[in-house]
Design an enzyme around this catalytic site. Structure first.
Site, short mmCIF file in Angstrom:
data_model
loop_
_atom_site.label_atom_id
_atom_site.label_comp_id
_atom_site.label_asym_id
_atom_site.label_seq_id
_atom_site.Cartn_x
_atom_site.Cartn_y
_atom_site.Cartn_z
N HIS A 22 -1.55 5.66 -14.98
CA HIS A 22 -1.16 4.41 -15.64
C HIS A 22 -1.96 4.27 -16.94
O HIS A 22 -3.13 4.67 -16.99
CB HIS A 22 -1.41 3.21 -14.73
CG HIS A 22 -0.80 1.96 -15.27
ND1 HIS A 22 -1.40 1.23 -16.26
CD2 HIS A 22 0.38 1.34 -15.01
CE1 HIS A 22 -0.61 0.21 -16.58
NE2 HIS A 22 0.48 0.26 -15.82
N GLU A 43 6.33 4.36 -19.60
CA GLU A 43 5.87 3.01 -19.94
C GLU A 43 5.29 3.01 -21.34
O GLU A 43 4.13 3.40 -21.54
CB GLU A 43 4.79 2.56 -18.95
CG GLU A 43 5.25 2.54 -17.52
CD GLU A 43 4.40 1.61 -16.66
OE1 GLU A 43 4.95 0.62 -16.17
OE2 GLU A 43 3.19 1.87 -16.52
N GLU A 69 -3.44 1.92 -18.24
CA GLU A 69 -4.71 1.19 -18.10
C GLU A 69 -5.79 2.11 -17.53
O GLU A 69 -6.96 2.00 -17.91
CB GLU A 69 -4.49 -0.06 -17.23
CG GLU A 69 -3.69 -1.12 -17.99
CD GLU A 69 -2.78 -1.99 -17.14
OE1 GLU A 69 -2.97 -2.08 -15.92
OE2 GLU A 69 -1.86 -2.60 -17.73
N ASN A 96 3.88 -3.10 -9.40
CA ASN A 96 2.49 -2.70 -9.65
C ASN A 96 1.70 -4.00 -9.76
O ASN A 96 1.73 -4.66 -10.80
CB ASN A 96 2.42 -1.89 -10.96
CG ASN A 96 0.99 -1.53 -11.33
OD1 ASN A 96 0.06 -1.73 -10.53
ND2 ASN A 96 0.80 -1.01 -12.53
N TRP A 97 1.06 -4.36 -8.65
CA TRP A 97 0.35 -5.65 -8.62
C TRP A 97 -0.90 -5.64 -9.49
O TRP A 97 -1.47 -6.70 -9.75
CB TRP A 97 -0.04 -6.01 -7.19
CG TRP A 97 1.11 -6.31 -6.27
CD1 TRP A 97 2.45 -6.28 -6.56
CD2 TRP A 97 1.02 -6.68 -4.88
NE1 TRP A 97 3.19 -6.62 -5.45
CE2 TRP A 97 2.33 -6.87 -4.40
CE3 TRP A 97 -0.05 -6.88 -3.99
CZ2 TRP A 97 2.61 -7.24 -3.08
CZ3 TRP A 97 0.23 -7.24 -2.68
CH2 TRP A 97 1.54 -7.42 -2.23
N LYS A 98 -1.36 -4.46 -9.87
CA LYS A 98 -2.62 -4.32 -10.63
C LYS A 98 -3.76 -5.01 -9.86
O LYS A 98 -3.73 -5.02 -8.64
CB LYS A 98 -2.44 -4.84 -12.05
CG LYS A 98 -1.23 -4.20 -12.74
CD LYS A 98 -1.15 -4.42 -14.21
CE LYS A 98 0.10 -3.72 -14.74
NZ LYS A 98 0.22 -3.79 -16.19
N GLY A 107 5.17 -4.76 -13.52
CA GLY A 107 3.84 -5.38 -13.41
C GLY A 107 3.97 -6.86 -13.14
O GLY A 107 4.20 -7.30 -12.00
N GLY A 108 3.85 -7.66 -14.19
CA GLY A 108 3.82 -9.12 -14.08
C GLY A 108 4.91 -9.70 -13.19
O GLY A 108 4.64 -10.54 -12.32
N GLY A 130 2.87 -5.66 -20.42
CA GLY A 130 2.23 -6.97 -20.36
C GLY A 130 2.30 -7.75 -21.66
O GLY A 130 1.61 -8.74 -21.83
N SER A 168 7.19 -4.81 -19.38
CA SER A 168 7.85 -6.10 -19.53
C SER A 168 9.29 -6.10 -19.03
O SER A 168 10.16 -6.78 -19.59
CB SER A 168 7.78 -6.59 -20.99
OG SER A 168 6.42 -6.76 -21.37
P1 PGA Z 1 4.39 -5.27 -17.06
O1 PGA Z 1 3.55 -4.02 -16.51
O2 PGA Z 1 5.68 -5.29 -16.29
O3 PGA Z 1 3.52 -6.47 -16.75
O4 PGA Z 1 4.58 -5.07 -18.50
C1 PGA Z 1 4.17 -2.81 -16.21
C2 PGA Z 1 3.12 -1.82 -15.77
O5 PGA Z 1 2.03 -1.80 -16.35
O6 PGA Z 1 3.34 -1.03 -14.82
#
Ligand code: PGA
Length: 251
Positions: A96, A168, A98, A9-11, A235-236, A174, A214
């Site tokens: 998600h 999640e 966010e 998930n590049w966001k 994500g990251g 994050g 994470s």
């Molecule tokens: P993260 O994000 O791996 O940076 O914690 C995961 C996500 O939000 O899908």
């Protein structure tokens, strides 16, 4: 048959050229390996068509990170499920945390998005998870249960069979704080249990449930070793091809 999936998930990261470069790197690394899971790249909308063309679609598929809750028409700035599908994307990440927290996406809105995505041939990666206060108040199971019930349990068994779930815990996204392997397994087993009650043991057993929050090259192996953790939404660590590949190779 249940599929293992590692989805990036590049966001809102990477401009178009950087995104294509990253997709090329992941593609080259995947070509050298024999991945034991499906690889998905969740890119911003503008990258979808180019990234779809760039990757070997027998190993890597592409996901949008959102879609409109309307089919088409005068909705300035929105991107429809049909448009996403036309880029070559197969999946769409929906719900998600966010999107829920910053853009006010409720379970009711998400239910609409799920319906429209499925009607347009996209497979939703449907995200669920509790915030820290809910876990501390011991409400995490209730929260996740109602997100699932209100977001996807209206679906027919055939439709539900196209859904991937991603647990999640919001406090782990994050933050560098991962759920322990035991916490992840406990929630994933709970989720599979409620699917058993709604759709029966076979469909529950076939459902892919990803862990996100994470997840990194160091903890992926232990997380994925759990019987109910079928991969990750990353994500990251998906922004670096080497780290993302190391997570894929944790299977
Ligand atoms: P993260 O994000 O791996 O940076 O914690 C995961 C996500 O939000 O899908």
């Amino acid at each position: 048959m249940r599929k293992n999936i590692v989805a990036g998930n590049w966001k809102m990261n990477k401009d178009l050229n950087e995104g294509i470069a990253l997709a090329k790197e992941v593609n080259a690394l995947a070509a050298q390996a024999v991945p034991k899971c499906e690889i998905v790249l969740g890119t911003p909308f503008i990258h979808l068509a180019e990234v779809s063309k760039t990757v070997d679609d027998s190993k890597i598929t592409v996901a949008a990170q959102n879609c409109a809750d309307k089919v088409s028409g005068a909705y300035t700035g929105e991107v429809s499920a049909a448009m996403i599908k036309s880029t070559g994307a197969e999946y769409v990440i929906l719900g998600h945390s966010e999107r829920r927290a910053y853009y006010g996406e409720t379970n009711a809105i998400l239910k609409e998005k799920v319906n429209i995505a499925l009607a347009n041939g996209l497979k939703p990666i449907f995200c669920i998870g509790e915030v820290l206060a809910e876990r501390e108040a011991d409400k995490h199971f209730d929260v996740v249960k109602s997100q699932i019930e209100e977001g996807v349990f209206h679906l027919s068994p055939t439709e539900f069979g196209k859904i991937v779930l991603a647990y999640e815990p919001v406090w782990a996204i994050g933050t560098g704080k991962t759920a322990t392997s035991a916490q992840a397994q406990e929630m994933h087993a709970f989720i599979r249990g409620i699917i058993v009650k709604k759709y029966g043991a076979q469909l529950a057993d076939d459902t892919t449930i990803l862990y996100g929050g994470s997840c990194n090259p160091t903890n992926a192996k232990e997380l994925f070793a759990n019987p109910d953790v079928d991969g990750g939404l990353i994500g990251g660590a998906s922004l670096k091809a080497g780290d993302f590949m190391a997570i894929i190779n944790a299977f």
